[in-house]
Design a protein around this motif. Structure first.
Motif, PDB file in Angstrom:
ATOM      1  N   ASP A  18     -40.445 -28.015 -14.139  1.00 48.81           N
ATOM      2  CA  ASP A  18     -39.671 -28.276 -12.925  1.00 48.81           C
ATOM      3  C   ASP A  18     -40.533 -29.005 -11.881  1.00 48.81           C
ATOM      4  N   ARG A  44     -38.133 -22.108 -18.005  1.00 51.43           N
ATOM      5  CA  ARG A  44     -38.629 -23.289 -17.302  1.00 51.43           C
ATOM      6  C   ARG A  44     -39.100 -22.924 -15.896  1.00 51.43           C
ATOM      7  N   ASP A  45     -38.316 -22.128 -15.228  1.00 55.49           N
ATOM      8  CA  ASP A  45     -38.654 -21.725 -13.870  1.00 55.49           C
ATOM      9  C   ASP A  45     -39.941 -20.890 -13.861  1.00 55.49           C
ATOM     10  N   LEU A  46     -40.006 -19.892 -14.753  1.00 55.00           N
ATOM     11  CA  LEU A  46     -41.174 -19.007 -14.760  1.00 55.00           C
ATOM     12  C   LEU A  46     -42.444 -19.753 -15.164  1.00 55.00           C
ATOM     13  N   THR A  69     -33.392 -22.138 -18.717  1.00 55.27           N
ATOM     14  CA  THR A  69     -33.572 -22.265 -17.271  1.00 55.27           C
ATOM     15  C   THR A  69     -34.587 -21.249 -16.752  1.00 55.27           C
ATOM     16  N   VAL A  70     -34.439 -19.998 -17.229  1.00 55.44           N
ATOM     17  CA  VAL A  70     -35.343 -18.929 -16.772  1.00 55.44           C
ATOM     18  C   VAL A  70     -36.780 -19.241 -17.197  1.00 55.44           C
ATOM     19  N   SER A  99     -43.008 -22.944 -14.839  1.00 59.70           N
ATOM     20  CA  SER A  99     -43.372 -23.870 -13.761  1.00 59.70           C
ATOM     21  C   SER A  99     -44.134 -23.140 -12.663  1.00 59.70           C
ATOM     22  N   ARG A 100     -43.642 -21.942 -12.300  1.00 58.07           N
ATOM     23  CA  ARG A 100     -44.319 -21.184 -11.243  1.00 58.07           C
ATOM     24  C   ARG A 100     -45.706 -20.751 -11.693  1.00 58.07           C
ATOM     25  N   HIS A 142     -37.956 -11.099 -15.136  1.00 57.64           N
ATOM     26  CA  HIS A 142     -36.561 -11.395 -15.422  1.00 57.64           C
ATOM     27  C   HIS A 142     -36.051 -10.489 -16.529  1.00 57.64           C
ATOM     28  N   GLU A 165     -39.871 -30.018  -8.952  1.00 57.17           N
ATOM     29  CA  GLU A 165     -39.778 -29.545  -7.560  1.00 57.17           C
ATOM     30  C   GLU A 165     -40.746 -28.391  -7.292  1.00 57.17           C
ATOM     31  N   ILE A 166     -41.004 -27.586  -8.321  1.00 59.00           N
ATOM     32  CA  ILE A 166     -41.962 -26.489  -8.165  1.00 59.00           C
ATOM     33  C   ILE A 166     -43.394 -27.015  -8.275  1.00 59.00           C
TER      34      ILE A 166
END
Lengths: 161, 465
Positions: free
Chosen positions: A146, A124-126, A121-122, A128-129, A108, A148-149
């Motif tokens: 997250d 958290r997403d990274l 947000t970024v 989580s993955r 990112h 959902e992930i």
């Protein structure tokens, strides 16, 4: 296992602002700061046996080696390819950015000044993955990252009923 | 926490070895030599499964190995005089028992469904008619969770459904009781739904396999007829409790769910295969093909058409199958060495009314599996429970005993550690232990009463006992 988020930024107010915006992730990761690429490399080399670097947020213009150079080094042969990489900068030119994407596998790019919510947000997403890919027992992270992930990973690694 | 785990494992392992050694040094008058050997294996298994000093499936593997070298015709210290040792292949055969194959077929369907998002899309489509009023939506979530859980593992169902439900809960204001109800209704319904079919959860498989060895063959449909009506009653009770404990403060929920079914060749093959398999399971009385035979249809079709790849095959939860196989092998050994008869002889069974015995069997299973694994509890209790039922001093049908033990194992859901679906819901941070304990206690007690009091007369009237 403990996760580590590494912030590489030489400008103290900017560094403090980044650390403050990352505070919500303190529950799942230790946040480390470095002022230069050299210091960052030392920190990475000195990680404890039960610690793993999950995410790096690096500025580009640093004293000595550049942030992009550091990120490219991180994806070299000896490195952990799973580490997620974010460039937080206002000064990377076109060529630097291309190199970060192509050679460092940049995840990112955040332009300064950033919006704290976008940054969260970024991250958290990274994170989580990263956890979904790298961690066997994801349950301790479920409340903080997250879901959902993470839930598909829960499905893969659970005890019998 | 990690330190505690290490300590528990160390003491557990030592205790297991000590417990397993006792029968080699202490001679019990009325127990045969083979019985002593089997008792050693059984005590070792009890301690390992209770303390989880080693993974559950590892204990199962130890059981299979020990039975072969101690109580089979290949026993390394020789076969005790007068003991008709089972062929060693019988213990290894537990790994390919028809019930294991039945489960494997179920795993193929569930894993392939997850791969093509069939489970989540089905959940979304089926949820639409329930509308957006909180209590109605919770009922819908519980019904869908329970139905999916009849064909997928309780844990996989919980993960799937929480992914559908948590975003809805997340759009509610913090502290709203409906958030708790939404997160808690999923594990409750998954645990209860697992009772519904033979492939719903491993304790059912253990009971079916042991009953089959004892000469009582239950078809897929038999089990569903035994279980589903009571699953429905328990679900409704659980729903009422959840609505009562966590009354809605909003009129409508922001549901916003879309489903996009995969229409690729592979997904279509899966839909057809899954439909045919389930239809085959439900229509056994018409064609007479046993469920474990039908279960090979998805295995063969999905592998041949490459819908299920070698990678998918590697990802199958083999450890669950090993755990069930360990239970089957243990039950086989306990019965063939006569350990079960000896054990039942120790119990004060005379003059115990059938109703009391049924209540005891289900309650022991429920209490034990509140703190230890449901599958491990079933593995330990089913062989003994069936022998208790068959003993002359009591008048209780072995089918009743087997089903009640399996059901008791599934009804334990008071604590986060009681069962993995609870652990997952608790880990989301939306549910407090006290909430889980309150709802779990009500569901456990209601479930127990329904199965112990209502089920036997109904089953008898239907001619199933």
């Amino acid at each position: 296992m403990k996760l580590v988020i590494l912030v590489v930024e030489d400008d103290p107010p900017v560094r403090d602002a980044l650390v403050a915006d990352l505070a919500p992730f303190g529950a799942v990761a230790r946040i480390e700061v470095a002022e230069s690429a050299e210091e960052a490399s030392e920190l990475v080399a000195d990680l404890g046996r039960d610690e793993r670097l999950a995410l790096v947020l690096a500025d580009h213009r640093l004293p000595g080696r550049s942030g992009v150079d550091f990120l490219v080094g991180l994806s070299g042969s000896m490195a952990d390819p799973a580490v997620r990489k974010v460039l937080v900068t206002g000064q990377a030119d076109h060529a630097d950015t291309i190199r970060a994407v192509n050679d460092a596998g940049l995840d990112h790019y955040i332009a300064k000044p950033w919006d704290p919510d976008d940054l969260a947000t970024v991250v958290r997403d990274l994170l989580s993955r990263w956890v979904a890919d790298q961690v066997d027992d994801v349950l301790p992270y479920l409340a903080h990252l997250d879901s959902e992930i993470l839930l598909p990973a829960v499905r893969r690694h659970t005890d019998p009923d | 926490m990690e330190h505690q785990t290490r300590t528990r494992r160390r003491y557990g392992a030592v205790l297991a070895l000590v417990a397993g050694a006792v029968p080699w040094f202490v001679t019990i008058g009325d127990l045969s030599e083979a019985g002593h050997r089997q008792l050693s294996i059984f005590l070792l298994a009890v301690v390992l499964w209770v303390t989880e000093a080693v993974p559950l499936h590892a204990t199962a593997a130890c059981i299979i190995g020990l039975q072969v070298i101690l109580v089979s015709d290949q026993a390394i210290f020789g076969v005790p005089a007068g003991f008709e040792a089972p062929p060693y292949a019988e213990f290894y055969g537990a790994l390919a028992d028809p019930v294991i194959i039945l489960f494997l077929g179920g795993f193929f369907l569930a894993d392939a469904a997850a791969k093509f998002d069939l489970d989540r899309n089905l959940a979304r489509v089926l949820l639409t008619p329930f509308g957006d009023r909180p209590s109605r939506l919770i009922l819908g979530i519980m019904v869908i969770t329970a139905v999916l859980s009849m064909f997928m593992s309780n844990t996989a169902t919980t993960a799937t459904m929480l992914a559908v439900v948590l975003p809805v809960a997340g759009r509610l204001p913090p502290g709203d009781p409906t958030r708790v109800a939404l997160a808690l209704c999923v594990p409750v319904a998954a645990n209860v739904g697992g009772i519904g079919t033979p492939v719903g959860t491993p304790p059912n498989a253990v009971a079916i396999s042991a009953l089959s060895s004892a000469g009582y063959d239950l078809t897929f449909l038999d089990w569903m007829v035994l279980a589903v009506p009571f699953v429905v009653i328990i679900l409704i009770a659980a729903w009422l409790v959840l609505c009562r404990f966590f009354p809605a403060e909003v009129d409508t929920l922001d549901v916003r769910i879309e489903s996009v079914f995969d229409r690729s060749r592979n997904a279509t093959i899966l839909y057809v295969t899954a439909g045919a398999t389930i239809a085959g399971w439900l229509t056994e009385p018409l064609h007479g093909v046993p469920a474990a035979v039908v279960a090979f249809l998805p295995i063969a079709v999905l592998l041949t058409t490459r819908v299920f790849t070698a990678d998918d095959l590697r990802r199958v939860q083999w450890h669950v199958l090993w755990l069930v196989a360990g239970g089957i092998a243990l039950g086989d050994g306990v019965v063939s060495t006569g350990l079960d008869e000896w054990f039942v002889g120790l119990l004060p069974l005379d003059d115990l009314p059938a109703l009391a015995l049924a209540a005891v069997l289900a309650s022991v299973a429920l209490v034990a599996s509140t703190v230890i694994s449901n599958s491990a509890t079933a593995n330990l209790l089913v062989p003994i429970g069936l022998t208790v039922a068959a003993s002359a001093a009591v008048a209780i049908d072995p089918v009743l005993a087997g089903v009640l033990i399996a059901v008791g194992c599934s009804l334990a859901m008071m604590l986060p550690v009681s069962t993995p679906p609870n652990a997952v819901a608790y880990a989301t941070g939306s549910v407090k232990t006290t909430d889980m304990a309150a709802v779990g206690a009500v569901v456990g007690v209601v479930g127990l009463l329904v199965f112990v009091l209502l089920a036997p007369p109904v089953w008898e009237a239907l001619g199933l006992l």
